[in-house]
Design a protein around this motif. Structure first.
Motif, short mmCIF file in Angstrom:
data_model
loop_
_atom_site.label_atom_id
_atom_site.label_comp_id
_atom_site.label_asym_id
_atom_site.label_seq_id
_atom_site.Cartn_x
_atom_site.Cartn_y
_atom_site.Cartn_z
N GLU A 344 15.23 90.41 21.53
CA GLU A 344 16.30 90.51 22.89
C GLU A 344 16.43 91.64 22.84
O GLU A 344 16.33 91.90 24.70
CB GLU A 344 16.65 88.89 22.36
CG GLU A 344 16.11 87.40 22.50
CD GLU A 344 17.27 86.65 22.05
OE1 GLU A 344 16.61 85.01 22.48
OE2 GLU A 344 18.03 86.76 21.36
N GLN A 364 12.59 86.02 28.15
CA GLN A 364 13.09 85.16 26.70
C GLN A 364 14.21 84.34 26.94
O GLN A 364 15.85 84.27 27.39
CB GLN A 364 13.51 86.85 26.60
CG GLN A 364 13.68 86.55 25.08
CD GLN A 364 13.15 86.01 24.15
OE1 GLN A 364 11.16 86.53 24.81
NE2 GLN A 364 12.97 85.18 23.49
N ALA A 369 10.14 84.33 20.12
CA ALA A 369 9.73 85.11 21.22
C ALA A 369 9.49 84.79 22.63
O ALA A 369 7.56 84.49 21.77
CB ALA A 369 9.53 86.09 20.18
N GLN A 372 6.18 90.03 26.52
CA GLN A 372 6.83 90.72 27.85
C GLN A 372 5.32 92.09 27.72
O GLN A 372 5.22 92.52 26.31
CB GLN A 372 8.02 91.15 27.48
CG GLN A 372 9.37 89.57 26.53
CD GLN A 372 8.88 89.00 28.31
OE1 GLN A 372 8.86 89.15 29.51
NE2 GLN A 372 9.73 87.66 27.39
#
Lengths: 529, 529
Positions: A344, A364, A369, A372
């Protein structure tokens, strides 16, 4: 916990002198798992190092074939562990059972491969220069060289491979093969797994009559520092963060007697997409890259963290497809709460950087998770901005578009050392790739063409290493049989009679190994003169 | 100075930007020698590191056979240097002409031996694991490994071998063989010698069309720090004092990118005299030891500085004879005034220590070094008192008598790491020697029987290394062909087509070298599949 103890394993016995109690957790639910672990005291760390030291002369002195038998016995014990064990590893790491089954095979096969190396005997590096009593102006004495284990090795396991890079993983296997007893510092993320594996090693020690202390296990936070500073420890193997690895290197270098540290730390594993490949199979590449980035929730040292290409419509199309593909994938549980927090933070760093643009990925959130995709300006890499060179451990990757070939070369030059560097290229691209290779060799330990760096084969030719900060010493590898070299040093015997020479150097070549004799490689037995 | 310049040699050109002027001196008379040397500026040190860095891709990329030709060309240039050169080396170091002639041969033959290694090709460590496309559960990609030079190497020459461990000496030869350009920091004790050798290397660079910057030379005190901290430098070779070597290690470890340092530093080279040998040939041993301790005025890294035995009438007799022999020998000139001062201080330390007794030797006086014999109590070593573990560089040695075999073993355990450990033993002693060997292997890089450690053969099997503080990394050697390994790192190629692979890994095996293919050593060419 049935037969499994949460106590430190020192010199063949369990020990729990401390009063700091540690807990292992279910990686998905965060619930505490059964069993408690007792953090090692300073005295126990000392005892573990001394137990390894006490085992060292007998262990390294025994025939390599006996050590091979020991490694195979560990492999058999690992393979015999039942479903209960697999369930425990899955609960501690959130990794699926099929992956853990596969990793267990990899771990036991890795031990068996080192057993083969011990029987093959090339690890001895045996070299013989026979006496030349008539040589002018001076005679030459008989000189013979082979390699021995450096001494007790401290091993720090990784979180992301609870078996293959942990208790009985690559560093432990390489050190034990080299004749070096091990003190293993269990990772806090899978202590129960470590306890099971340590018990398996303990049974192998007993069955093959190895000296107590050949393998030791300690639990706890901060105890690693005592271990690395202990005079009995002669080398360190580590897989983990740059910060953690560098701290161990600094400690080891500051000892009264500095010792080598082989730390595998941080790599963004660049992938360079060439024009013809982009044109001919951009869609497939997007799907493959998406799979490689998110495999195992992106928790591989070799996850592609930087995708590069020269600006083109095909490259833009790939980025778009990759974004769509990553955005469609679900969130996954990470190895533990600390790993998620670190992911994060890494993603947040990219979000907040003015030179980086978020392309795709759900915000997020929650306790998993989300994949991205970011895009960064090429200038960021040229400015040696740290944000792009820092590994984000998890399912995120960054795209960088170079203005032209010249800028691409500059970008490659600006990159830190890497574990891997991948080219994605069609036949028509190869001419353009060729002049890059010399540069790539300087940047990474493993160069791939049309493959993905996730997936590290355990074999003779593998290099899982590379220039700093990928590792602390580019001359080593932590996967593959060459890993044994890190824990060996040469010894030369001058004018020793045959009876006093070690087996690999005796005239009769009782081990039947290849040796460099007077400058020629041969397996022949030598005539006494 | 005829054609010889006292300027720094950087990127193939002479440079003298600084204003600090250095002088070389006649080692016997202390008189200033002709010629001045210009200390390198910070900018010149940078320029030298960058010149080496610029030469690196072309130099390491060329065929090993071309590098071999370069090494042989340097050897030929060295051998062609005339009497003027020999006279200069003798004047700068006080070493006799015969010794310098011999050392010159050793130096050029060392270069030629590395040329052989380059042609033999085992330094590549070539390993090939061919693709297994049908393997279950996952196919194996084609994986191939070989080794490349790590990058530019900084070399610090030793005072005591102005040729063999200096400008074109072992570290330079090993680095150049590995494909690593060198920046050599000249020793202040023989700058004129270094200038001549650098000019010889320069002629070889020209004749064999090597890239400018493959070899660079800088002069000056304190400039080494800039060199070791320069980001372009990737490894360091050093021979000298413990203090100097450790300082370089600490600097290298503290860099943003830590680099390996191979420092050969401090060894007292214990000699253990066994009872039957003492009984049968004590007189001869005393004469031989006396010669070994005083050879070259005791200025060898391998000078026996500690003579040990179990208390006996024979041992006492040997000590007495050795004292008589040493006392009868004349004083000798040392390499330079600094070395003499350091010897005087070392001898003084022994004189002043309450646990050490002076046995023989004229009072240290004048500008030469007198041979000295001391005897110390065994307890001193057991107490880890530093006075005995510190090398006294020069013609002095210390005798230690153990009360019995048990104490002898304790003494051996208490010793620091060493370059060499020598046993003097008759046939009847060997049974007693055997159980000691495992212990000796842990203490030293080279174990001798019935020989003297002075005299280090340059060959495949030599190890001139050993546990700290003998060297900073026991896994290396600074003499012999294995020295090349320090400057190589492995690179793995995954799924590369034959055309893009380096020569040692191509299917056709164009270099005809031995390779580890699918776990078997073979020189065969491989069939394309």
């Amino acid at each position: 916990m049935s037969q499994i103890s949460g106590h430190n394993y020192i010199g063949g016995a369990y020990s729990a002198a401390g009063d700091t109690v540690l807990q292992s957790f279910d990686a998905v639910t965060g619930a505490a798992l059964d069993g408690q672990f007792i953090q090692a005291t300073r005295e126990e760390v000392d005892a573990a190092a001394l137990a390894a030291s006490a085992a060292y002369p007998a262990y390294r002195g025994m025939a390599a074939a006996r050590r091979a038998g020991f490694l195979e016995a560990i492999a058999a014990e690992l393979d015999a562990l039942d479903r209960t064990f697999i369930d425990i590893v899955c609960r501690e790491t959130a990794l699926p059972a099929a992956r853990i089954e596969g990793e267990r095979s990899r771990t036991s096969n890795q031990l068996r491969l080192f057993a083969q190396v011990l029987r093959r005997g090339d690890f001895y590096g045996a070299r013989i220069d026979r006496a030349l009593p008539q040589r002018q102006p001076l005679p030459r004495a008989d000189l013979r060289q082979c390699r021995i284990g450096v001494g007790p090795v401290a091993v720090f396991g990784a979180s992301n491979f609870p078996l293959a890079f942990s208790t009985a993983g690559g560093d432990t296997a390489a050190a034990l093969a080299a004749g070096c007893p091990v003190v293993f510092k269990a990772h806090s993320g899978h202590m129960l797994t470590s306890a099971w594996v340590a018990a398996a090693i303990g049974r192998a020690v007993e069955k093959t009559a190895m000296p107590d202390g050949v393998f030791n296990l300690i639990y706890g936070g901060g105890v690693g520092e005592w271990l690395v500073k202990h005079p009995a420890i002669q080398a360190v193997g580590f897989t983990g963060s740059l910060k953690g690895g560098r701290a161990l290197c600094d400690m080891a270098a500051a000892r009264a007697q500095p010792i080598p540290v082989f730390a595998e730390m941080s790599s963004i594993n660049p992938v360079l997409l060439m024009p013809a490949a982009l044109a001919s199979r951009g869609e497939a590449l997007a799907a493959q890259l998406s799979a490689s980035v998110t495999q195992g929730c992106g928790q591989f040292c070799t996850k592609p963290g930087l995708l590069m290409g020269v600006r083109s419509a095909d490259f833009t199309a790939l980025v778009e497809k990759l974004g769509t593909s990553l955005a469609a994938l679900p969130a996954q549980s990470m190895l533990n709460a600390g790993t998620l927090r670190s992911y994060e933070q890494g993603v947040q760093r990219l979000h907040e950087h003015s030179g980086v643009r978020h392309i795709a990925g759900a915000p997020q959130q929650g306790n998993q998770a989300w994949p991205q995709l970011f895009q960064a300006s090429a200038q960021l890499l040229l400015d040696a901005d740290k944000v792009l060179q820092e590994e984000v451990f998890g399912p995120a990757t960054v795209v960088v578009e170079a203005a032209d070939d010249a800028q691409l070369q500059h970008i490659i030059s600006a990159l830190n050392g890497q574990l891997t560097f991948t080219l994605i290229a069609d036949e028509a691209d190869l001419g353009q790739c060729a002049p890059l290779i010399s540069q790539l060799e300087q940047k990474a330990g493993r160069l791939l063409l049309n493959g993905y760096p996730t997936g590290v084969e355990v074999c003779d030719a593998m290099v899982h290493g590379g220039p700093y900060p990928a590792t602390s010493d580019a001359r080593g590898t932590s996967v593959g049989t060459l890993a044994i070299d890190r824990f060996l040093r040469p010894v030369c015997y001058q004018n020793y009679p045959d009876a006093l020479l070690p087996a690999p150097l005796k005239n009769a070549n009782p081990l039947g190994i290849a040796r460099l004799v007077d400058g020629e490689t041969t397996s022949a037995r030598l005539i006494e003169h």
